[in-house]
Design a protein around this motif. Structure first.
Motif, short mmCIF file in Angstrom:
data_model
loop_
_atom_site.label_atom_id
_atom_site.label_comp_id
_atom_site.label_asym_id
_atom_site.label_seq_id
_atom_site.Cartn_x
_atom_site.Cartn_y
_atom_site.Cartn_z
N PHE A 20 0.81 -1.21 0.00
CA PHE A 20 0.00 0.00 0.00
C PHE A 20 0.86 1.27 0.00
CE2 PHE A 20 -3.10 -3.12 1.41
CZ PHE A 20 -4.25 -2.72 0.75
N TRP A 21 1.87 1.33 0.89
CA TRP A 21 2.63 2.58 0.94
C TRP A 21 3.57 2.72 -0.25
CZ3 TRP A 21 7.85 2.06 1.16
CH2 TRP A 21 8.40 0.92 1.79
N VAL A 22 3.99 1.61 -0.85
CA VAL A 22 4.77 1.69 -2.09
C VAL A 22 3.90 2.28 -3.19
CG1 VAL A 22 5.88 0.35 -3.91
CG2 VAL A 22 6.33 -0.21 -1.50
N CYS A 23 2.64 1.80 -3.27
CA CYS A 23 1.67 2.33 -4.24
C CYS A 23 1.47 3.82 -4.04
CB CYS A 23 0.34 1.58 -4.08
SG CYS A 23 -1.09 2.45 -4.75
N GLY A 24 1.29 4.25 -2.80
CA GLY A 24 1.07 5.66 -2.50
C GLY A 24 2.24 6.52 -2.93
N SER A 25 3.46 6.03 -2.73
CA SER A 25 4.66 6.79 -3.11
C SER A 25 4.73 6.99 -4.62
CB SER A 25 5.91 6.05 -2.62
OG SER A 25 5.89 5.89 -1.21
N VAL A 26 4.41 5.94 -5.38
CA VAL A 26 4.41 6.04 -6.84
C VAL A 26 3.36 7.04 -7.30
CG1 VAL A 26 3.99 4.79 -9.00
CG2 VAL A 26 5.30 3.70 -7.17
N GLN A 27 2.19 7.02 -6.66
CA GLN A 27 1.12 7.95 -7.04
C GLN A 27 1.53 9.40 -6.80
OE1 GLN A 27 -2.11 5.94 -4.79
NE2 GLN A 27 -3.25 6.06 -6.71
N ILE A 28 2.26 9.65 -5.72
CA ILE A 28 2.71 11.01 -5.43
C ILE A 28 3.63 11.51 -6.54
CG2 ILE A 28 4.09 12.43 -3.86
CD1 ILE A 28 3.03 10.65 -1.56
N PHE A 29 4.58 10.67 -6.98
CA PHE A 29 5.48 11.05 -8.06
C PHE A 29 4.71 11.33 -9.36
CE2 PHE A 29 8.79 8.85 -5.45
CZ PHE A 29 9.66 9.93 -5.35
N THR A 30 3.66 10.52 -9.63
CA THR A 30 2.85 10.72 -10.83
C THR A 30 2.07 12.03 -10.73
OG1 THR A 30 2.58 8.32 -11.02
CG2 THR A 30 1.12 9.69 -12.35
N ASP A 31 1.55 12.32 -9.54
CA ASP A 31 0.83 13.59 -9.33
C ASP A 31 1.73 14.79 -9.63
OD1 ASP A 31 -1.44 12.23 -8.53
OD2 ASP A 31 -0.99 12.38 -6.39
N VAL A 32 2.97 14.69 -9.19
CA VAL A 32 3.92 15.79 -9.42
C VAL A 32 4.17 15.97 -10.92
CG1 VAL A 32 6.31 16.54 -9.07
CG2 VAL A 32 5.02 15.55 -7.16
N ALA A 33 4.25 14.84 -11.66
CA ALA A 33 4.46 14.91 -13.11
C ALA A 33 3.28 15.59 -13.79
CB ALA A 33 4.67 13.51 -13.67
N ILE A 34 2.05 15.25 -13.37
CA ILE A 34 0.85 15.87 -13.95
C ILE A 34 0.81 17.35 -13.59
CG2 ILE A 34 -1.68 15.91 -13.87
CD1 ILE A 34 -1.63 12.89 -13.49
N LEU A 35 1.22 17.69 -12.38
CA LEU A 35 1.27 19.09 -11.96
C LEU A 35 2.20 19.89 -12.86
CD1 LEU A 35 0.57 21.33 -9.93
CD2 LEU A 35 2.45 20.51 -8.50
N LEU A 36 3.33 19.31 -13.20
CA LEU A 36 4.27 19.98 -14.10
C LEU A 36 3.66 20.16 -15.49
CD1 LEU A 36 7.62 18.20 -13.11
CD2 LEU A 36 6.88 20.51 -12.51
N GLN A 37 2.85 19.17 -15.95
CA GLN A 37 2.18 19.30 -17.24
C GLN A 37 1.20 20.47 -17.23
OE1 GLN A 37 0.45 15.35 -17.79
NE2 GLN A 37 1.89 14.94 -19.44
N VAL A 38 0.44 20.59 -16.13
CA VAL A 38 -0.54 21.69 -16.02
C VAL A 38 0.18 23.03 -16.08
CG1 VAL A 38 -2.24 22.79 -14.52
CG2 VAL A 38 -2.19 20.30 -14.71
N LEU A 39 1.31 23.14 -15.38
CA LEU A 39 2.08 24.38 -15.39
C LEU A 39 2.67 24.67 -16.77
CD1 LEU A 39 3.95 23.96 -11.98
CD2 LEU A 39 2.07 25.55 -12.47
N LEU A 40 3.02 23.60 -17.51
CA LEU A 40 3.64 23.76 -18.82
C LEU A 40 2.64 24.09 -19.92
CD1 LEU A 40 6.18 23.48 -20.65
CD2 LEU A 40 5.60 21.04 -20.86
N TYR A 41 1.48 23.39 -19.91
CA TYR A 41 0.53 23.51 -21.01
C TYR A 41 -0.51 24.61 -20.82
CZ TYR A 41 2.34 18.94 -22.49
OH TYR A 41 3.14 17.91 -22.88
N SER A 42 -0.78 24.97 -19.58
CA SER A 42 -1.87 25.92 -19.32
C SER A 42 -1.34 27.35 -19.26
CB SER A 42 -2.57 25.56 -18.00
OG SER A 42 -3.60 26.49 -17.72
N GLN A 43 -2.07 28.25 -19.93
CA GLN A 43 -1.69 29.66 -19.89
C GLN A 43 -1.97 30.27 -18.52
OE1 GLN A 43 -3.85 31.48 -23.11
NE2 GLN A 43 -2.35 30.84 -24.65
N ASP A 44 -3.06 29.82 -17.91
CA ASP A 44 -3.41 30.31 -16.57
C ASP A 44 -3.73 29.08 -15.71
OD1 ASP A 44 -4.11 31.66 -14.34
OD2 ASP A 44 -5.87 32.66 -15.17
N PRO A 45 -2.69 28.39 -15.20
CA PRO A 45 -2.91 27.12 -14.50
C PRO A 45 -3.75 27.20 -13.25
CG PRO A 45 -0.66 27.93 -14.15
CD PRO A 45 -1.29 28.79 -15.21
#
Length: 244
Positions: A214-239
């Protein structure tokens, strides 16, 4: 003096019990909360472009397998209830997406599960096809689990498989954003809500000594969330803007 110490101890125990209960309730329903604004946005705009239904596929498989993992290795009841709530949430999202697609469909041709066309896997026109697929997957999983339930290796492998699917939760959304070069329908606030939920969830797993999967799964999800957050900052004009 002794009575005062006893009262303070009881107050502290009561506060801890209330905090523990609150954390358990948040675990049960917290995973579904980020989908509420997304559900409302799809309902308001009649547009599913910002949501990948493959997220539903990943979460449905992960939580169905987690329920069978619980049968083989009883962990917190809270996590079992969380799986039930998440399954119902994903069905609600799929039902809404099917309704929107049906309303916006130009062609009269429909794609059904019974067509056995892999090109349209998980892109069926009717909500009933998604229910039928999940029912078949559940029955197959139940048969295999009952046959191998006495094998500790199988039970652990089942748990690892369940959380592996859950750990991949954000990947369909990540890939869709990359393919579209857009994060339309998403905002920094929304992704931060996902990230906060995954951080809380992972902390809960560690503090309650849940199975390591469970906690291994949670750690991977956190890293994926950060990657999506970077996409929002990159692609969105007003994130930070509210999705339109």
């Amino acid at each position: 003096m002794d009575a005062e110490v006893v009262l303070q101890g009881e107050d502290g125990e009561g506060s801890w019990t209330l905090l523990s209960l609150s954390a358990s309730l948040l675990m049960v329903f917290g995973g579904a909360l980020p989908y509420v604004p997304q559900y409302q946005e799809i309902q308001r705009s009649s547009n599913t472009e910002g949501f990948s239904t493959r997220v539903c596929l990943v979460l449905l498989i992960a939580n169905i397998l987690r329920i069978f993992f619980w049968i083989g290795k009883q962990f917190e009841l809270t996590l079992l209830l969380q799986s039930v709530v998440m399954i119902l949430t994903m069905f609600a999202m799929l039902h809404l997406c099917c309704t929107v697609h049906s309303t916006n469909r130009v062609s009269t041709k429909q794609h059904r599960l019974t067509d056995w066309d892999l090109h349209y896997f998980w892109r069926w026109s009717a909500f009933e096809d998604y229910l039928l697929f999940c029912f078949g997957f559940t029955v197959a999983s139940a048969v295999v689990t009952l046959l191998l339930l006495d094998s500790a290796m199988f039970v652990e492998a089942l748990g690892s498989l369940a959380v592996m699917f859950e750990a991949m939760l954000g990947v369909p959304q990540l890939l869709q954003n990359l393919h579209n070069r857009s994060t339309k329908g998403m905002s920094v606030k929304m992704v931060l809500l996902w990230t906060a939920g995954d951080v809380f969830k992972t902390t809960y797993f560690v503090m309650n000594e849940s199975p390591a999967q469970f906690w291994v799964c949670g750690s991977v999800q956190i890293f994926t969330d950060v990657a999506i957050l970077l996409q929002v900052l990159l692609y969105s004009q007003d994130p930070w803007a509210r999705p339109r």
